[in-house]
Write an enzyme that holds these catalytic residues in place. Structure first.
Site, mmCIF file in Angstrom:
data_model
loop_
_atom_site.group_PDB
_atom_site.id
_atom_site.type_symbol
_atom_site.label_atom_id
_atom_site.label_comp_id
_atom_site.label_asym_id
_atom_site.label_seq_id
_atom_site.Cartn_x
_atom_site.Cartn_y
_atom_site.Cartn_z
ATOM 1 N N SER A 103 0.786 -1.239 0.000
ATOM 2 C CA SER A 103 0.000 0.000 0.000
ATOM 3 C C SER A 103 0.813 1.282 0.000
ATOM 4 O O SER A 103 0.248 2.362 -0.154
ATOM 5 C CB SER A 103 -0.962 0.010 1.188
ATOM 6 O OG SER A 103 -2.099 -0.750 0.883
ATOM 7 N N ALA A 161 -14.268 -12.524 -1.930
ATOM 8 C CA ALA A 161 -13.628 -13.838 -2.040
ATOM 9 C C ALA A 161 -13.061 -14.107 -3.426
ATOM 10 O O ALA A 161 -12.155 -14.931 -3.580
ATOM 11 C CB ALA A 161 -14.638 -14.934 -1.680
ATOM 12 N N TYR A 199 -10.713 2.763 5.187
ATOM 13 C CA TYR A 199 -9.670 2.390 4.221
ATOM 14 C C TYR A 199 -10.265 1.539 3.109
ATOM 15 O O TYR A 199 -10.884 0.507 3.362
ATOM 16 C CB TYR A 199 -8.582 1.613 4.956
ATOM 17 C CG TYR A 199 -7.283 1.490 4.218
ATOM 18 C CD1 TYR A 199 -6.255 2.404 4.433
ATOM 19 C CD2 TYR A 199 -7.068 0.462 3.315
ATOM 20 C CE1 TYR A 199 -5.044 2.279 3.764
ATOM 21 C CE2 TYR A 199 -5.871 0.331 2.645
ATOM 22 C CZ TYR A 199 -4.855 1.233 2.878
ATOM 23 O OH TYR A 199 -3.658 1.121 2.214
ATOM 24 N N ASN A 201 -9.221 -0.025 -0.742
ATOM 25 C CA ASN A 201 -8.395 -0.217 -1.928
ATOM 26 C C ASN A 201 -9.186 0.021 -3.210
ATOM 27 O O ASN A 201 -8.614 0.345 -4.247
ATOM 28 C CB ASN A 201 -7.814 -1.629 -1.913
ATOM 29 C CG ASN A 201 -6.811 -1.817 -0.789
ATOM 30 O OD1 ASN A 201 -5.778 -1.177 -0.758
ATOM 31 N ND2 ASN A 201 -7.124 -2.702 0.144
ATOM 32 N N GLY A 358 2.544 -1.036 4.135
ATOM 33 C CA GLY A 358 1.985 -1.877 3.092
ATOM 34 C C GLY A 358 2.189 -3.336 3.422
ATOM 35 O O GLY A 358 3.247 -3.726 3.924
#
Length: 422
Positions: A103, A161, A199, A201, A358
């Site tokens: 990250s 998943a 957070y 992504n 990260g």
């Protein structure tokens, strides 16, 4: 993965002792740490010896390898590499080795966005709908700024998943930014845009898709042409596959028989060569991390990147102000840790830290700097699931002690007497 996962809080808030960044941002340092910095050679050597001892403790606790680089801005940096004896058959670990940044990629991607903002090609207030019409539900209410500072409310695609086989190295498919975004937005949002912090992504998958649409250029080329080449970062790149370009740190996770009990069953079997109770996960394709976590770099390269970024070499003053404009990461602590655009910060006893961490299989990395980029530090631990799943208190304790010492050394402060492990 990638320093988020399973809750709306970042790893370092969830795991005070396990998180690498937690140790640096939330460290409580004894009064001795506020003493006048030692500038003597003997003092520097003593700090190096202490850091090496603490890095060795992390390895003794079960980590396959540790790399440390600390630059206090006043002289020669401290550089340390320690590794378990069994891992030497694979590779002799060196400070200059390449490794996966996870990250920390977000800081670099945010810098690319801000470069385009400075050029008038993007605006932080642009709704994502403007650039990705129909791709993000409620896209008219979600701005690029919200994507960058994690206030969009978008579900994190790493929780789906469908991405798990790629994380574990069992699926070699190459995910595009658009595909990662689609994976995230097929879930309901967590909250209305701009009302909270969580957070995600997925927000950076959206940012990657925007960058590619606006420039007509791949992320690999953008990183190369706008950051790596201008700064002469010879070992920094956005990889096209699992291939490494230079000597690299090997990353490991315990095999299923030696996996800590706290790791969920669905994450206990990884692809890769096995020996000494570990799986070598170095060749897992980081493409599933995309704009949120795929970049490869080294300690030296990241030092140059942070120095260039924080000193204003990469961005004009107006965009630096935006980069450093933060939102609270914990609503209960409005004056506590904050997240800017691809970077987070907190005021600790040794000094105000900026940085990111990260985590991808085999690689847990923390990169730190001060406000100006004149002081920097990097810690790599070449295994990650112990932190991701809060699964190994022994490594956590040793890593916490190391990170505490690294942070204070970066600010030229004595290593706290309380920094110990084992």
């Amino acid at each position: 993965m990638l320093s988020s996962a399973r809750t709306v809080r970042p790893r370092w808030l969830r795991m005070l002792t396990a998180s690498a960044l937690a140790a640096s941002l939330a460290v409580a340092v004894p009064a001795a740490a506020s003493a006048t910095p030692s500038t003597t050679r003997d003092g520097t050597e003593a700090q190096r010896a202490r850091l090496q001892q603490l890095a060795r403790k992390v390895v003794e606790a079960g980590a396959p390898g540790v790399i440390v680089r600390v630059d206090d801005g006043r002289g020669r940096p401290v550089e340390i590499a320690e590794q378990a004896a069994w891992s030497r058959r694979d590779h002799l670990l060196k400070v200059g080795d390449e490794f996966r940044m996870g990250s920390n990629t977000k800081t670099m991607v945010a810098a690319l966005v801000l470069q385009l903002v400075a050029e008038g090609r993007l605006a932080l207030g642009d709704p994502v709908e403007k650039w990705l019409p129909g791709k993000v539900p409620n896209g008219k209410a979600i701005t690029l700024r919200m994507l960058l500072n994690h206030t969009s409310g978008l579900f994190d695609y790493t929780e789906d998943a469908a991405i798990r086989p790629s994380i574990l190295g069992k699926d070699r498919r190459r995910w595009t930014s658009a595909e990662l975004l689609a994976l995230g937005v097929r879930h309901d949002p967590l909250f209305a845009p701009g009302t909270r912090w969580s957070y995600s992504n997925t927000g950076y998958a959206a940012i990657g898709a925007v960058l590619e649409r606006v420039t007509g250029t791949s992320l690999s080329e953008l990183v190369r042409d706008r950051i790596a080449r201008p700064l002469r970062l010879k070992h920094t790149y956005y990889p096209a596959d699992s291939t490494w370009r230079g000597p690299h740190a090997r990353g490991y996770e315990p095999d299923a028989a030696h996996m800590p009990p706290g790791v969920p069953a669905e994450f206990r079997h990884l692809a890769g060569p096995r020996h000494h109770g570990h799986v070598d996960v170095s060749d897992i394709d980081p493409g599933w991390g995309g704009p949120a976590g795929a970049v490869v770099s080294t300690t030296q390269d990241w030092f140059r990147f942070y120095t260039a970024l924080m000193s204003g070499k990469l961005l004009p003053a107006a965009q630096m102000t935006q980069l450093r404009t933060t939102v609270p990461m914990d609503s209960r602590r409005p004056d506590g840790p904050g997240y800017g655009l691809g970077i987070q910060t907190n005021a600790g006893t040794c000094g105000t830290v900026w940085g990111h961490d990260g985590g991808v299989p085999g690689y847990l990395t923390t990169n730190l700097t001060d406000l100006t980029g004149s002081r920097t530090a990097t810690v790599l631990i070449s295994t990650e699931f112990w932190a991701e799943f809060e699964a190994d208190p022994k490594i956590a304790e040793a890593a916490h002690a190391l990170q505490t010492a690294v942070t204070c050394t970066m600010f030229g402060k004595p290593v706290p007497a309380g920094a110990h492990a084992g």
